[in-house]
Design an enzyme around this catalytic site. Structure first.
Site, mmCIF file in Angstrom:
data_model
loop_
_atom_site.group_PDB
_atom_site.id
_atom_site.type_symbol
_atom_site.label_atom_id
_atom_site.label_comp_id
_atom_site.label_asym_id
_atom_site.label_seq_id
_atom_site.Cartn_x
_atom_site.Cartn_y
_atom_site.Cartn_z
ATOM 1 N N SER A 180 0.819 -1.217 0.000
ATOM 2 C CA SER A 180 0.000 0.000 0.000
ATOM 3 C C SER A 180 0.851 1.265 0.000
ATOM 4 O O SER A 180 0.527 2.238 -0.695
ATOM 5 C CB SER A 180 -0.950 -0.007 1.194
ATOM 6 O OG SER A 180 -0.257 -0.276 2.397
ATOM 7 N N ASP A 183 4.900 2.254 10.950
ATOM 8 C CA ASP A 183 4.995 0.850 11.354
ATOM 9 C C ASP A 183 5.873 0.754 12.594
ATOM 10 O O ASP A 183 6.831 1.523 12.751
ATOM 11 C CB ASP A 183 5.552 -0.028 10.241
ATOM 12 C CG ASP A 183 5.096 -1.473 10.396
ATOM 13 O OD1 ASP A 183 4.062 -1.835 9.805
ATOM 14 O OD2 ASP A 183 5.751 -2.239 11.135
ATOM 15 N N ASP A 203 3.285 3.466 17.187
ATOM 16 C CA ASP A 203 2.033 2.727 17.209
ATOM 17 C C ASP A 203 0.977 3.447 16.372
ATOM 18 O O ASP A 203 0.706 4.632 16.586
ATOM 19 C CB ASP A 203 1.553 2.584 18.655
ATOM 20 C CG ASP A 203 0.210 1.910 18.743
ATOM 21 O OD1 ASP A 203 -0.771 2.585 19.110
ATOM 22 O OD2 ASP A 203 0.115 0.710 18.409
ATOM 23 N N ASP A 248 -5.056 -1.035 7.928
ATOM 24 C CA ASP A 248 -5.203 -2.474 7.705
ATOM 25 C C ASP A 248 -4.357 -3.254 8.705
ATOM 26 O O ASP A 248 -3.363 -3.865 8.356
ATOM 27 C CB ASP A 248 -4.873 -2.862 6.261
ATOM 28 C CG ASP A 248 -3.422 -2.618 5.897
ATOM 29 O OD1 ASP A 248 -2.798 -1.728 6.510
ATOM 30 O OD2 ASP A 248 -2.894 -3.326 5.021
#
Length: 281
Positions: free
Chosen positions: A102, A120, A145, A166
């Site tokens: 993505s 990430d 986070d 996601d």
């Protein structure tokens, strides 16, 4: 979860739906010239090597890109063609070995006036993400986070934005946590387009996400889902979907065409393709 690595699942049927529809949404938002903020909250490594030991372990890409790649020169919906073109841009040999995730897809679509943030927390995934996009000045990478980062980075200075979530959903509480995060984000940035991916698994916990969003008071939530039923017998995940808060109306026809094409070509018209309002306006 810090144990999750998407390399084992890259290119599967869920990725095909996720990335094609995401591209349709961004393309529709880019019909306006005003700058756009894109935020990939669970970015992982950005680009995946399908020759890696992780990807080859279960060959989940055979359920998605591997099945669809031979069709790339046919008559295609615009969103599917865009996805194939972005993949071809990463592979000069005509293969799909380097598969854009993505973050790479969004980066490929950026205009000069747009900005992308990607987040990430997994150490190895973030290192790979940073290495892959180290020369990209309009991409901000955050090792933090995602559930904390989403409200913290909103509202964007551009006043227009798409936020994509996601998570792995390895922890069953993440379904409700996503709903709480979106509810909080909407109070800060009501005009944002929020895109939530979810898997279809035997436990049916995606219904927790649905119910929490229905109770949140958020309006205008579109559901785009491909339920493969028995089409992927080697996989626990039998389908997936996207919930889209505030979808641009320009995107609705292109997303529906993409979904119909995937329904026909991923599961041969079997199973169920759903395109309706989880919560109307």
């Amino acid at each position: 979860m810090l144990s999750y690595q998407h390399s084992y699942h890259a290119g599967c049927h869920a990725d095909a739906l996720k990335h094609i529809v995401l591209g349709d949404l961004v393309a529709a938002m880019m019909l306006k010239e005003a700058p756009l903020f894109l935020f990939d909250a669970f970015a992982s490594r950005g680009i995946y090597n399908l020759d890696s030991a992780e990807a080859l372990k279960n060959r989940e890409f055979d359920s998605g890109i591997g099945k669809l790649w031979p069709l790339r020169h046919g008559h295609l919906p615009e969103g599917v063609s865009r996805w194939f073109n972005i993949i071809e841009g990463e592979n000069s040999d005509g293969s799909f070995t380097r598969l854009p995730g993505s973050t790479a897809l969004l980066a490929a679509m950026l205009r000069d006036t747009d900005r992308l943030a990607a987040c990430d927390l997994h150490p190895q995934e973030f290192d790979a993400l940073r290495e892959g996009f180290k020369n990209s000045r309009r991409i901000a990478l955050h090792k933090r986070d995602a559930f904390e980062a989403v409200p913290a980075l909103l509202p964007p200075v551009e006043k227009r934005g798409l936020i994509f979530l996601d998570p792995s959903y390895e922890n069953k509480e993440e379904y409700k946590k996503v709903a709480r995060t979106i509810s909080d984000a909407c109070t800060r940035f009501r005009a944002g387009v929020y895109v939530i991916w979810y898997p279809l698994l035997p436990a049916g916990r995606h219904l927790d996400l649905f119910n929490a969003l229905k109770r949140s008071g958020i309006r205008k939530i579109l559901r785009v889902e491909l339920d493969g039923k028995e089409s992927f017998p080697e996989m626990q995940m039998y389908g997936s979907g996207l919930l889209i808060v505030n979808p641009p109306w320009h995107a609705e026809q292109s997303m529906k065409r993409s979904l119909d094409w995937l329904h026909q070509n991923l599961i041969a018209g079997n199973g169920l393709a759903t395109f309706n309002w989880l919560v109307p306006e």
